[in-house]
Design a protein around this motif. Structure first.
Motif, PDB file in Angstrom:
ATOM      1  N   PHE A  71       0.844  -1.185   0.000  1.00 41.62           N
ATOM      2  CA  PHE A  71       0.000   0.000   0.000  1.00 41.62           C
ATOM      3  C   PHE A  71       0.885   1.243   0.000  1.00 41.62           C
ATOM      4  N   SER A  72       0.590   2.182  -0.895  1.00 48.23           N
ATOM      5  CA  SER A  72       1.325   3.447  -0.988  1.00 48.23           C
ATOM      6  C   SER A  72       2.833   3.226  -0.905  1.00 48.23           C
ATOM      7  N   PRO A  73       3.382   2.359  -1.746  1.00 52.55           N
ATOM      8  CA  PRO A  73       4.815   2.057  -1.635  1.00 52.55           C
ATOM      9  C   PRO A  73       5.688   3.252  -1.989  1.00 52.55           C
ATOM     10  N   GLN A  74       6.784   3.386  -1.267  1.00 50.56           N
ATOM     11  CA  GLN A  74       7.763   4.431  -1.523  1.00 50.56           C
ATOM     12  C   GLN A  74       8.989   3.798  -2.174  1.00 50.56           C
ATOM     13  N   ALA A  75       9.525   4.460  -3.182  1.00 48.33           N
ATOM     14  CA  ALA A  75      10.652   3.906  -3.927  1.00 48.33           C
ATOM     15  C   ALA A  75      11.977   4.167  -3.251  1.00 48.33           C
ATOM     16  N   SER A  76      12.098   5.315  -2.582  1.00 43.60           N
ATOM     17  CA  SER A  76      13.383   5.704  -2.020  1.00 43.60           C
ATOM     18  C   SER A  76      13.176   6.814  -0.998  1.00 43.60           C
ATOM     19  N   VAL A  77      14.134   6.934  -0.081  1.00 42.54           N
ATOM     20  CA  VAL A  77      14.171   8.077   0.826  1.00 42.54           C
ATOM     21  C   VAL A  77      15.465   8.862   0.630  1.00 42.54           C
ATOM     22  N   ASP A  78      16.166   8.571  -0.451  1.00 44.01           N
ATOM     23  CA  ASP A  78      17.404   9.265  -0.780  1.00 44.01           C
ATOM     24  C   ASP A  78      17.076  10.604  -1.439  1.00 44.01           C
ATOM     25  N   PRO A  79      17.404  11.718  -0.806  1.00 44.78           N
ATOM     26  CA  PRO A  79      17.068  13.021  -1.399  1.00 44.78           C
ATOM     27  C   PRO A  79      17.739  13.270  -2.738  1.00 44.78           C
ATOM     28  N   GLN A  80      18.791  12.516  -3.047  1.00 46.74           N
ATOM     29  CA  GLN A  80      19.417  12.654  -4.353  1.00 46.74           C
ATOM     30  C   GLN A  80      18.598  11.982  -5.455  1.00 46.74           C
ATOM     31  N   LEU A  81      17.799  11.007  -5.080  1.00 49.93           N
ATOM     32  CA  LEU A  81      16.975  10.290  -6.056  1.00 49.93           C
ATOM     33  C   LEU A  81      15.558  10.836  -6.135  1.00 49.93           C
ATOM     34  N   VAL A  82      15.028  11.279  -5.004  1.00 47.59           N
ATOM     35  CA  VAL A  82      13.638  11.770  -4.956  1.00 47.59           C
ATOM     36  C   VAL A  82      13.644  13.177  -4.350  1.00 47.59           C
ATOM     37  N   ARG A  83      14.207  14.119  -5.089  1.00 47.07           N
ATOM     38  CA  ARG A  83      14.323  15.501  -4.606  1.00 47.07           C
ATOM     39  C   ARG A  83      12.970  16.128  -4.320  1.00 47.07           C
ATOM     40  N   TRP A  84      11.929  15.629  -4.986  1.00 47.04           N
ATOM     41  CA  TRP A  84      10.585  16.173  -4.847  1.00 47.04           C
ATOM     42  C   TRP A  84       9.871  15.634  -3.608  1.00 47.04           C
ATOM     43  N   GLU A  85      10.447  14.665  -2.923  1.00 49.35           N
ATOM     44  CA  GLU A  85       9.804  14.068  -1.751  1.00 49.35           C
ATOM     45  C   GLU A  85      10.232  14.813  -0.487  1.00 49.35           C
ATOM     46  N   THR A  86       9.296  15.526   0.114  1.00 50.31           N
ATOM     47  CA  THR A  86       9.600  16.318   1.315  1.00 50.31           C
ATOM     48  C   THR A  86       8.701  15.944   2.489  1.00 50.31           C
ATOM     49  N   ARG A  87       7.948  14.848   2.372  1.00 51.09           N
ATOM     50  CA  ARG A  87       6.975  14.507   3.420  1.00 51.09           C
ATOM     51  C   ARG A  87       7.605  13.806   4.609  1.00 51.09           C
ATOM     52  N   TRP A  88       8.734  13.137   4.404  1.00 52.82           N
ATOM     53  CA  TRP A  88       9.277  12.292   5.453  1.00 52.82           C
ATOM     54  C   TRP A  88      10.586  12.856   5.997  1.00 52.82           C
ATOM     55  N   ALA A  89      10.830  12.570   7.243  1.00 52.12           N
ATOM     56  CA  ALA A  89      12.092  12.947   7.874  1.00 52.12           C
ATOM     57  C   ALA A  89      12.646  11.723   8.593  1.00 52.12           C
ATOM     58  N   PRO A  90      13.273  10.810   7.849  1.00 57.97           N
ATOM     59  CA  PRO A  90      13.791   9.581   8.470  1.00 57.97           C
ATOM     60  C   PRO A  90      14.805   9.892   9.563  1.00 57.97           C
ATOM     61  N   GLU A  91      14.807   9.038  10.590  1.00 54.72           N
ATOM     62  CA  GLU A  91      15.772   9.188  11.672  1.00 54.72           C
ATOM     63  C   GLU A  91      17.098   8.573  11.241  1.00 54.72           C
ATOM     64  N   GLY A  92      18.093   9.423  11.086  1.00 55.45           N
ATOM     65  CA  GLY A  92      19.389   8.945  10.633  1.00 55.45           C
ATOM     66  C   GLY A  92      19.564   9.184   9.141  1.00 55.45           C
TER      67      GLY A  92
END
Length: 277
Positions: free
Chosen positions: A114-135
């Motif tokens: 459900f609602s899968p995310q492809a990456s949390v790497d800001p270099q790959l998904v610069r448009w993704e600003t919803r998450w703030a992973p710990e670390g």
């Protein structure tokens, strides 16, 4: 009975054995601000009631499973599963990300994402600003998904999640199921429609039909708090209001649904209490 399969300072893996030995589930939690020590695994109560053996990954931080111990934990789970057993991954958001990224290590046959995310790497998904992973660790962000795995991706194409789906499609085949006007909370929306149980059991029974599910969800959307909340956000501004009015009328025609109808509230809970999506 709950059994510890793996334990570290940052991760617990719990096994809940069931009567069925033909299918097992491996679940991953989504991002969750409340991580109590006594919490259930993702969908734990449902799988236990249905007699499915399930392995639940419980992360102690919202690090998107970027943990040094993941290879050992995954290997222990895989080794504990009998050869020939069908293994299904299950998660939403961060949990779907993990199920897809670790599908090779677990040799998953199927993933319900459900609602899968492809990456949390800001270099790959610069448009993704919803998450703030710990670390800042990204050690497993580029794990290649298992190509033999059947992945059902349920998401709202009117939401930013569509860009994650586009990126995932560069790596692996997906069967998309659109949960229009659910926002990022696709799993909660399907639950509100009373269809989450049937999604899981239909996948287990190899009778899942994504097109039929889309039509059912669209027909029942007006009964859900999620639709009401997301649709209200689309009514700001004349042009925006007209655009989404046209989208809804187009979907009415495409899905063969004349008008939404109400349904009674679902009686089966497939999410832990206060589960964040």
């Amino acid at each position: 009975m709950r059994q510890s399969v793996f334990e570290s300072a940052e991760l617990s893996v719990i096994k809940v054995a069931g009567e069925r030995d033909d299918v097992v589930f491996v679940t991953f939690e989504p991002l969750n601000p409340s991580r109590t020590d006594d919490r259930e695994g993702f969908g734990e109560a449902f799988f236990a009631r249905r007699g499915f053996t399930a392995y639940h990954f419980l992360a102690h931080t919202n690090s998107w499973y970027q943990l040094d111990e993941m290879p050992e934990a995954l290997a222990r789970v895989r080794a504990d599963i009998a050869p020939g057993t069908r293994v299904i991954g299950y998660g939403t958001s961060m949990g779907s990300y993990a199920a897809i990224r670790f599908s090779q290590a677990l040799a998953l046959d199927t993933v319900i994402a459900f609602s899968p995310q492809a990456s949390v790497d800001p270099q790959l998904v610069r448009w993704e600003t919803r998450w703030a992973p710990e670390g800042a660790r990204l050690m497993w962000d580029r794990n290649a998904p298992r190509r033999e795995t059947k992945i059902y991706a349920l998401f709202d194409p009117l939401n930013l999640d569509r860009r994650h789906i586009s990126r995932l499609r560069r790596e692996v085949e997906l069967e998309s199921v659109h949960t229009y006007f659910s926002g990022h909370g696709s799993i909660g929306y399907v639950l509100e429609c009373g269809l989450l149980e049937s999604v899981i059991l239909d996948v287990v029974g190899n009778r899942f039909n994504g097109a039929e599910l889309e039509a059912k969800l669209w027909r029942q959307r007006a009964s859900t708090p999620t639709y009401a909340k997301i649709r209200a956000r689309k009514r700001t501004g004349l042009i925006r209001r007209f655009r989404y009015y046209c989208i809804e009328r187009l979907l009415d025609r495409r899905l063969g649904v004349p008008a939404p109808t109400a349904v009674s509230a679902p009686s089966v809970t497939l999410l832990p209490e206060r589960q964040s999506v």
